[in-house]
Design an enzyme around this catalytic site. Structure first.
Site, PDB file in Angstrom:
ATOM      1  N   LYS A 116       0.814  -1.217   0.000  1.00  0.00           N
ATOM      2  CA  LYS A 116       0.000   0.000   0.000  1.00  0.00           C
ATOM      3  C   LYS A 116       0.846   1.265   0.000  1.00  0.00           C
ATOM      4  CE  LYS A 116      -3.909  -1.852   2.468  1.00  0.00           C
ATOM      5  NZ  LYS A 116      -4.964  -1.484   3.388  1.00  0.00           N
ATOM      6  N   LYS A 158      -1.411   2.381   9.102  1.00  0.00           N
ATOM      7  CA  LYS A 158      -1.737   1.246   8.220  1.00  0.00           C
ATOM      8  C   LYS A 158      -0.494   0.444   7.895  1.00  0.00           C
ATOM      9  CE  LYS A 158      -5.642   2.964   5.576  1.00  0.00           C
ATOM     10  NZ  LYS A 158      -6.110   3.178   4.198  1.00  0.00           N
ATOM     11  N   GLY A 164      -7.492  -6.855   4.522  1.00  0.00           N
ATOM     12  CA  GLY A 164      -8.481  -7.451   5.433  1.00  0.00           C
ATOM     13  C   GLY A 164      -8.575  -6.721   6.763  1.00  0.00           C
ATOM     14  N   GLU A 200      -1.732   7.994   7.753  1.00  0.00           N
ATOM     15  CA  GLU A 200      -2.636   8.759   6.901  1.00  0.00           C
ATOM     16  C   GLU A 200      -3.572   9.575   7.766  1.00  0.00           C
ATOM     17  OE1 GLU A 200      -3.710   5.796   3.255  1.00  0.00           O
ATOM     18  OE2 GLU A 200      -5.386   6.390   4.512  1.00  0.00           O
ATOM     19  N   LYS A 201      -4.104  10.627   7.198  1.00  0.00           N
ATOM     20  CA  LYS A 201      -5.165  11.378   7.860  1.00  0.00           C
ATOM     21  C   LYS A 201      -6.378  10.449   7.996  1.00  0.00           C
ATOM     22  CE  LYS A 201      -7.405  15.165   9.035  1.00  0.00           C
ATOM     23  NZ  LYS A 201      -7.042  15.590  10.391  1.00  0.00           N
ATOM     24  N   HIS A 208     -16.913   4.835   1.184  1.00  0.00           N
ATOM     25  CA  HIS A 208     -15.992   3.987   0.435  1.00  0.00           C
ATOM     26  C   HIS A 208     -16.578   3.826  -0.970  1.00  0.00           C
ATOM     27  CE1 HIS A 208     -13.383   0.238  -0.054  1.00  0.00           C
ATOM     28  NE2 HIS A 208     -14.173   0.235  -1.115  1.00  0.00           N
ATOM     29  N   GLU A 289      -6.455   2.234  -2.079  1.00  0.00           N
ATOM     30  CA  GLU A 289      -5.664   1.076  -2.504  1.00  0.00           C
ATOM     31  C   GLU A 289      -6.246   0.494  -3.786  1.00  0.00           C
ATOM     32  OE1 GLU A 289      -5.710  -2.546  -0.342  1.00  0.00           O
ATOM     33  OE2 GLU A 289      -7.825  -2.447   0.136  1.00  0.00           O
ATOM     34  N   ASN A 291      -7.104  -3.232  -5.671  1.00  0.00           N
ATOM     35  CA  ASN A 291      -7.187  -4.681  -5.577  1.00  0.00           C
ATOM     36  C   ASN A 291      -6.981  -5.250  -6.967  1.00  0.00           C
ATOM     37  OD1 ASN A 291      -7.694  -4.956  -2.771  1.00  0.00           O
ATOM     38  ND2 ASN A 291      -9.738  -4.174  -3.133  1.00  0.00           N
ATOM     39  N   ARG A 293      -7.415  -7.934  -8.656  1.00  0.00           N
ATOM     40  CA  ARG A 293      -8.120  -9.208  -8.866  1.00  0.00           C
ATOM     41  C   ARG A 293      -9.608  -8.918  -9.053  1.00  0.00           C
ATOM     42  NH1 ARG A 293     -10.729  -8.758  -4.062  1.00  0.00           N
ATOM     43  NH2 ARG A 293      -9.469  -8.010  -2.350  1.00  0.00           N
TER      44      ARG A 293
HETATM   45  P1  ADP Z   1      -7.892  -3.261   3.935  1.00  0.00           P
HETATM   46  O1  ADP Z   1      -7.096  -3.466   2.678  1.00  0.00           O
HETATM   47  O2  ADP Z   1      -7.212  -3.831   5.141  1.00  0.00           O
HETATM   48  O3  ADP Z   1      -9.318  -3.674   3.788  1.00  0.00           O
HETATM   49  P2  ADP Z   1      -8.292  -0.446   3.298  1.00  0.00           P
HETATM   50  O4  ADP Z   1      -7.128   0.448   3.144  1.00  0.00           O
HETATM   51  O5  ADP Z   1      -8.955  -0.929   2.028  1.00  0.00           O
HETATM   52  O6  ADP Z   1      -7.889  -1.701   4.212  1.00  0.00           O
HETATM   53  O7  ADP Z   1      -9.380   0.249   4.196  1.00  0.00           O
HETATM   54  C1  ADP Z   1     -10.546  -0.429   4.611  1.00  0.00           C
HETATM   55  C2  ADP Z   1     -11.537   0.538   5.225  1.00  0.00           C
HETATM   56  O8  ADP Z   1     -10.931   1.250   6.308  1.00  0.00           O
HETATM   57  C3  ADP Z   1     -12.066   1.617   4.307  1.00  0.00           C
HETATM   58  O9  ADP Z   1     -13.136   1.176   3.509  1.00  0.00           O
HETATM   59  C4  ADP Z   1     -12.483   2.684   5.302  1.00  0.00           C
HETATM   60  O10 ADP Z   1     -13.723   2.368   5.893  1.00  0.00           O
HETATM   61  C5  ADP Z   1     -11.429   2.577   6.388  1.00  0.00           C
HETATM   62  N1  ADP Z   1     -10.325   3.534   6.152  1.00  0.00           N
HETATM   63  C6  ADP Z   1      -9.149   3.273   5.541  1.00  0.00           C
HETATM   64  N2  ADP Z   1      -8.378   4.372   5.464  1.00  0.00           N
HETATM   65  C7  ADP Z   1      -9.081   5.378   6.050  1.00  0.00           C
HETATM   66  C8  ADP Z   1      -8.831   6.775   6.286  1.00  0.00           C
HETATM   67  N3  ADP Z   1      -7.692   7.365   5.907  1.00  0.00           N
HETATM   68  N4  ADP Z   1      -9.801   7.495   6.892  1.00  0.00           N
HETATM   69  C9  ADP Z   1     -10.969   6.919   7.288  1.00  0.00           C
HETATM   70  N5  ADP Z   1     -11.264   5.618   7.097  1.00  0.00           N
HETATM   71  C10 ADP Z   1     -10.335   4.837   6.479  1.00  0.00           C
END
Ligand code: ADP
Length: 448
Positions: A116, A158, A164, A200-201, A208, A289, A291, A293
């Protein structure tokens, strides 16, 4: 086109791929663990090979076993589905080396987007907006503190190798950051063997929104619009997805599409992929991010566009050019998907296993069910808890909600705890019905 492919997966996605192959006249090879001897994908495939014991790392995750099964059966290509080996760049590379086509992007693209932190950097260079944060992983606590102060609390830590929801922690203050940093690192090390994290902020009440991409191996890249996946559990597991998003302005949709295509081009992406974004309350979007796939929720896009994503994946992997141009992509009506899992919402979504004593599927116009379960089927405790995806497609969102409510009320799924009653509560929720859903919807509006 291929004559025969192997599906390196199980459950509903293996069934979904086999169905597409059957319609295209492609022979299929299923692989399965000893726990899946009588699973639906094994029954539906033309051939089946047992590749090991129930535990995934001795069967579905064993690259040697999967590749050997392909070699023995003469499969020309492997569809990895989602999960398992689908985002493992070494697997894609080994397939390439033994001249078996991996149905997905190149190993380099998987690797670039799989981390990421490097994906963020790459997207920023490509001019795709990213969530404000550190340019790469943070070295130590001091660097994390300095960065968080500049970004402004709350922040989210993160794992670079994350997925996941693992290795992800929110910090509201310096003290909090100190604690959460250690926890996030430990969790990331345990889950991915890599303790690297970045900051990240943390956006407040974002949505989403993700964009479906299709790209061929000749430089053509298109997007098929968005899916709104804001209904998530506290651990960020998606529960319900829909398209179109109930709140996206047309201008933002267009800008998101352009950004997604630009991002995919920047990494030489081909095949199907998803660019995930967060949309802030003030209407700005940020890349989160990619994905690399097919995704669980891909049927939502199939229902509104009429495009079969699995068939497109197969055509692309066999070297064909995309025949759909961006301007040909039409979006019709509204689609909602409910992910029915074997989880108990009353016990913090703890996974349940056991025998399904009764399963009556819903039907009727506009309803689609992607599943691999049947009455008297015993759900093994070793794998993903997804049982069935129920989709409702109708001209408007209100009609899609009514149709989904009707479908869920027809569904009988007995013998183990599932999210079915919980999904019914979501659909009946007045905020959901008004489309007022951000990623904290379940916590804020449904007290879970
Ligand atoms: P993973 O790959 O572990 O599923 P993601 O980066 O796709 O993680 O984030 C999953 C969820 O986490 C997002 O859909 C959102 O709800 C929350 N999230 C991730 N980053 C942020 C952020 N910077 N601010 C607020 N919520 C976030």
């Amino acid at each position: 086109m291929f004559n025969k492919i192997l599906i390196a997966n199980r459950g509903e996605i293996a069934v979904r791929v086999i169905r597409a192959c059957r319609e295209m006249g492609i022979q299929t090879v299923a692989v399965h663990s000893q726990a899946d001897n009588d699973a639906m994908h094994v029954k539906l495939a033309d051939q089946a090979v047992c590749i090991g014991p129930p535990k995934a790392n001795e069967s579905y995750l064993s690259i040697a076993n999967v590749v050997s099964a392909a070699a023995i059966t003469g499969a020309e290509a492997i569809h990895p589905g989602y999960g398992f080996l689908s985002e493992n760049s070494s697997f894609a590379e080994i397939c390439e080396r033994v001249k078996i086509k991996f149905i997905g992007p190149t190993p380099a693209a998987i690797e670039m987007m799989g981390n990421k932190a490097s994906a963020r950097q790459k997207m920023r260079e490509a001019g795709v907006p990213i969530v404000p944060g550190t340019p790469g992983p943070v070295r130590d606590e001091r660097e994390a503190m300095d960065a968080a102060r500049k970004i402004g609390y709350p922040v989210i830590i993160k794992a670079s190798a994350g997925g996941g929801g693992k290795g992800m922690r929110v910090a509201h203050s310096e003290d909090d950051l100190q604690n959460q940093l250690a926890t996030a690192r430990a969790e990331a090390e345990a889950a991915f063997g890599n303790s690297e994290v970045y900051i990240e902020k943390y956006l407040i009440e974002p949505r989403h929104i993700e964009m479906q991409i299709l790209a061929d191996e000749h430089g053509n890249v298109i997007h098929l619009g968005e899916r709104d996946c804001s209904v998530q559990t506290a651990r960020h597991q998606k529960m319900l997805e829909e398209s179109p998003s109930p709140i996206l302005a047309n201008g933002t949709r267009e800008a998101l599409g352009k950004a997604a295509v630009k991002g995919a081009r920047a990494v030489g992406y081909h095949n199907a992929g998803t660019m995930e974004f967060l949309l802030s309350k003030d209407g700005h979007f940020y890349f989160m991010e990619m994905n690399t796939r097919i995704q669980v929720e891909h049927p939502v896009t199939e229902m509104v566009t009429g495009i079969d994503l699995i068939k497109e994946q197969l055509r692309i992997a066999s070297g064909e050019k995309l025949t759909i141009r961006q301007k040909d992509v039409q979006h019709n009506g509204h689609c909602i998907e409910c992910r029915i899992t074997a989880e108990d919402p009353q016990r913090n979504f703890a996974p349940a296993s056991g025998t399904i004593s009764r399963f009556d599927q819903p039907g009727g116009p506009g309803i689609r069910v992607d599943t691999y379960i049947r009455s008297d089927y015993t759900v093994p405790p070793f794998y993903d808890s997804l049982l069935a995806k129920i989709l409702a497609h109708a001209p408007t969102r209100a009609e899609a909600i009514a149709k989904m409510q009707r479908a869920l009320s027809e569904t009988r799924l007995e013998g183990l705890a599932t999210t079915l009653p919980f999904h019914q509560r979501i659909l009946a929720n007045e905020y959901f019905q008004r489309g007022e859903v951000s990623t904290d919807f379940l916590a804020r509006r449904m007290n879970v």
